[in-house]
Design a protein around this motif. Structure first.
Motif, PDB file in Angstrom:
ATOM      1  N   ASP A   1       0.780  -1.223  -0.021  1.00 22.04           N
ATOM      2  CA  ASP A   1       0.183  -0.123  -0.005  1.00 22.04           C
ATOM      3  C   ASP A   1       0.746   1.164   0.023  1.00 22.04           C
ATOM      4  O   ASP A   1       0.780   2.138  -0.688  1.00 22.04           O
ATOM      5  CB  ASP A   1      -0.801   0.037   1.244  1.00 22.04           C
ATOM      6  CG  ASP A   1      -2.035  -0.966   1.063  1.00 22.04           C
ATOM      7  OD1 ASP A   1      -2.475  -1.450  -0.094  1.00 22.04           O
ATOM      8  OD2 ASP A   1      -2.734  -0.897   2.303  1.00 22.04           O
ATOM      9  N   LEU A   2       2.026   1.253   0.845  1.00 23.38           N
ATOM     10  CA  LEU A   2       2.901   2.342   0.911  1.00 23.38           C
ATOM     11  C   LEU A   2       3.456   2.717  -0.417  1.00 23.38           C
ATOM     12  O   LEU A   2       3.580   3.712  -1.102  1.00 23.38           O
ATOM     13  CB  LEU A   2       3.833   2.381   1.993  1.00 23.38           C
ATOM     14  CG  LEU A   2       4.733   3.168   2.036  1.00 23.38           C
ATOM     15  CD1 LEU A   2       4.309   4.667   2.348  1.00 23.38           C
ATOM     16  CD2 LEU A   2       6.053   2.721   3.085  1.00 23.38           C
ATOM     17  N   LEU A   3       4.214   1.740  -1.076  1.00 23.70           N
ATOM     18  CA  LEU A   3       4.640   1.460  -2.392  1.00 23.70           C
ATOM     19  C   LEU A   3       3.694   2.347  -3.248  1.00 23.70           C
ATOM     20  O   LEU A   3       3.995   3.305  -3.911  1.00 23.70           O
ATOM     21  CB  LEU A   3       5.099   0.229  -2.780  1.00 23.70           C
ATOM     22  CG  LEU A   3       5.486   0.360  -4.219  1.00 23.70           C
ATOM     23  CD1 LEU A   3       6.970   1.093  -4.345  1.00 23.70           C
ATOM     24  CD2 LEU A   3       6.063  -1.135  -4.481  1.00 23.70           C
ATOM     25  N   ASN A   4       2.454   1.731  -3.487  1.00 24.86           N
ATOM     26  CA  ASN A   4       1.506   2.221  -4.371  1.00 24.86           C
ATOM     27  C   ASN A   4       1.191   3.764  -4.175  1.00 24.86           C
ATOM     28  O   ASN A   4       1.333   4.528  -5.084  1.00 24.86           O
ATOM     29  CB  ASN A   4       0.231   1.683  -4.293  1.00 24.86           C
ATOM     30  CG  ASN A   4       0.323   0.198  -4.881  1.00 24.86           C
ATOM     31  OD1 ASN A   4       1.282  -0.208  -5.831  1.00 24.86           O
ATOM     32  ND2 ASN A   4      -0.399  -0.754  -4.375  1.00 24.86           N
ATOM     33  N   ASN A   5       0.909   4.164  -2.972  1.00 27.35           N
ATOM     34  CA  ASN A   5       0.819   5.503  -2.580  1.00 27.35           C
ATOM     35  C   ASN A   5       1.950   6.458  -3.028  1.00 27.35           C
ATOM     36  O   ASN A   5       1.828   7.489  -3.291  1.00 27.35           O
ATOM     37  CB  ASN A   5       0.472   5.659  -1.312  1.00 27.35           C
ATOM     38  CG  ASN A   5      -0.845   5.023  -0.921  1.00 27.35           C
ATOM     39  OD1 ASN A   5      -1.745   4.872  -1.764  1.00 27.35           O
ATOM     40  ND2 ASN A   5      -1.170   4.565   0.523  1.00 27.35           N
ATOM     41  N   LEU A   6       3.085   5.845  -2.600  1.00 25.31           N
ATOM     42  CA  LEU A   6       4.345   7.056  -2.607  1.00 25.31           C
ATOM     43  C   LEU A   6       4.474   6.966  -4.286  1.00 25.31           C
ATOM     44  O   LEU A   6       4.701   8.174  -4.757  1.00 25.31           O
ATOM     45  CB  LEU A   6       5.570   6.162  -2.234  1.00 25.31           C
ATOM     46  CG  LEU A   6       5.795   6.337  -0.858  1.00 25.31           C
ATOM     47  CD1 LEU A   6       7.046   5.380  -0.521  1.00 25.31           C
ATOM     48  CD2 LEU A   6       6.053   7.616  -0.376  1.00 25.31           C
ATOM     49  N   LEU A   7       4.346   5.999  -5.081  1.00 22.75           N
ATOM     50  CA  LEU A   7       4.258   6.162  -6.779  1.00 22.75           C
ATOM     51  C   LEU A   7       3.304   6.987  -7.280  1.00 22.75           C
ATOM     52  O   LEU A   7       3.524   7.684  -8.276  1.00 22.75           O
ATOM     53  CB  LEU A   7       4.467   4.587  -7.079  1.00 22.75           C
ATOM     54  CG  LEU A   7       5.642   3.816  -6.952  1.00 22.75           C
ATOM     55  CD1 LEU A   7       5.381   2.512  -7.464  1.00 22.75           C
ATOM     56  CD2 LEU A   7       6.716   4.451  -7.603  1.00 22.75           C
ATOM     57  N   GLU A   8       2.162   6.672  -6.744  1.00 23.12           N
ATOM     58  CA  GLU A   8       0.927   7.723  -7.324  1.00 23.12           C
ATOM     59  C   GLU A   8       1.130   9.052  -6.710  1.00 23.12           C
ATOM     60  O   GLU A   8       1.037  10.119  -7.510  1.00 23.12           O
ATOM     61  CB  GLU A   8      -0.222   7.175  -6.532  1.00 23.12           C
ATOM     62  CG  GLU A   8      -0.778   6.006  -7.218  1.00 23.12           C
ATOM     63  CD  GLU A   8      -2.317   5.407  -6.701  1.00 23.12           C
ATOM     64  OE1 GLU A   8      -2.925   6.090  -5.898  1.00 23.12           O
ATOM     65  OE2 GLU A   8      -2.297   4.217  -7.115  1.00 23.12           O
ATOM     66  N   GLN A   9       1.806   9.405  -5.701  1.00 24.72           N
ATOM     67  CA  GLN A   9       1.944  10.746  -4.949  1.00 24.72           C
ATOM     68  C   GLN A   9       2.938  11.425  -6.051  1.00 24.72           C
ATOM     69  O   GLN A   9       2.783  12.689  -6.458  1.00 24.72           O
ATOM     70  CB  GLN A   9       2.546  10.855  -3.550  1.00 24.72           C
ATOM     71  CG  GLN A   9       2.731  11.869  -3.072  1.00 24.72           C
ATOM     72  CD  GLN A   9       3.302  11.990  -1.504  1.00 24.72           C
ATOM     73  OE1 GLN A   9       4.151  10.982  -1.430  1.00 24.72           O
ATOM     74  NE2 GLN A   9       3.084  12.815  -1.012  1.00 24.72           N
TER      75      GLN A   9
END
Length: 172
Positions: A20-28
């Motif tokens: 979840d963190l990886l996805n959120n960071l990449l989207e950010q």
């Protein structure tokens, strides 16, 4: 063209906190003009956020000071994480030519795809580091980004990313 292909990070099992963190960071990175504080601190330590930084004593370059050898490793790790191979291969081999988004994608991918000492170790460390845990920030920086720091780098880490006390806030 987005770096992430649609649904590439849809795991078969429930997603982990690290996924979840990886996805959120990449989207950010891709869809906003914002960057996580931990990434800003790494940029400050490594290069004062100067995309043209190059010490001259090594092949390190750019805001995250990737060496020539580590660029290819980071690209392979990004592809192994499921980022679009065509897009990743279009990223220059010279970190001084990277956009902010490309630099962040390479740094995030490089950290998240590190081999694991034990199951979940890197994932847990990064979740804690990106959550603001100072000790985990330093451990992640030393273990996953700058694995052979000199005395001057250690001093910069202590000043910019102290374990105790306020973070050194800069104009990133």
């Amino acid at each position: 063209m987005p770096f992430i292909q649609p649904d590439i990070y849809q795991p078969q099992l429930p997603p982990t906190e690290a996924q979840d963190l990886l996805n959120n960071l990449l989207e950010q990175v891709q869809y906003t003009d914002e960057r996580d504080d931990f990434l800003n601190l790494i940029r400050k330590i490594e290069s004062d956020n100067n995309p043209m930084a190059s010490p001259g004593t090594t092949t390190a370059k750019g805001v995250y000071q990737f060496t020539d050898k580590s660029v290819e490793t980071a690209k392979n790790r990004a592809i192994n994480l499921g980022l679009d191979k065509g897009v990743i291969n279009l990223i220059s081999s010279d970190p001084r030519q990277w956009t902010d988004d490309e630099a962040d994608i390479m740094a995030i991918s490089n950290m998240f795809a590190q081999s694991k000492v034990r199951t979940g170790f890197v994932d847990d460390l990064l979740v804690d580091a990106f959550s603001g845990n100072r000790e985990s920030m330093q451990d992640a920086y030393y273990g996953l980004h700058h694995t052979a720091p000199d005395k001057a780098t250690k001093e910069r880490v202590k000043n910019i990313m102290p374990v105790i006390g306020p973070l050194n806030k800069y104009n990133y």
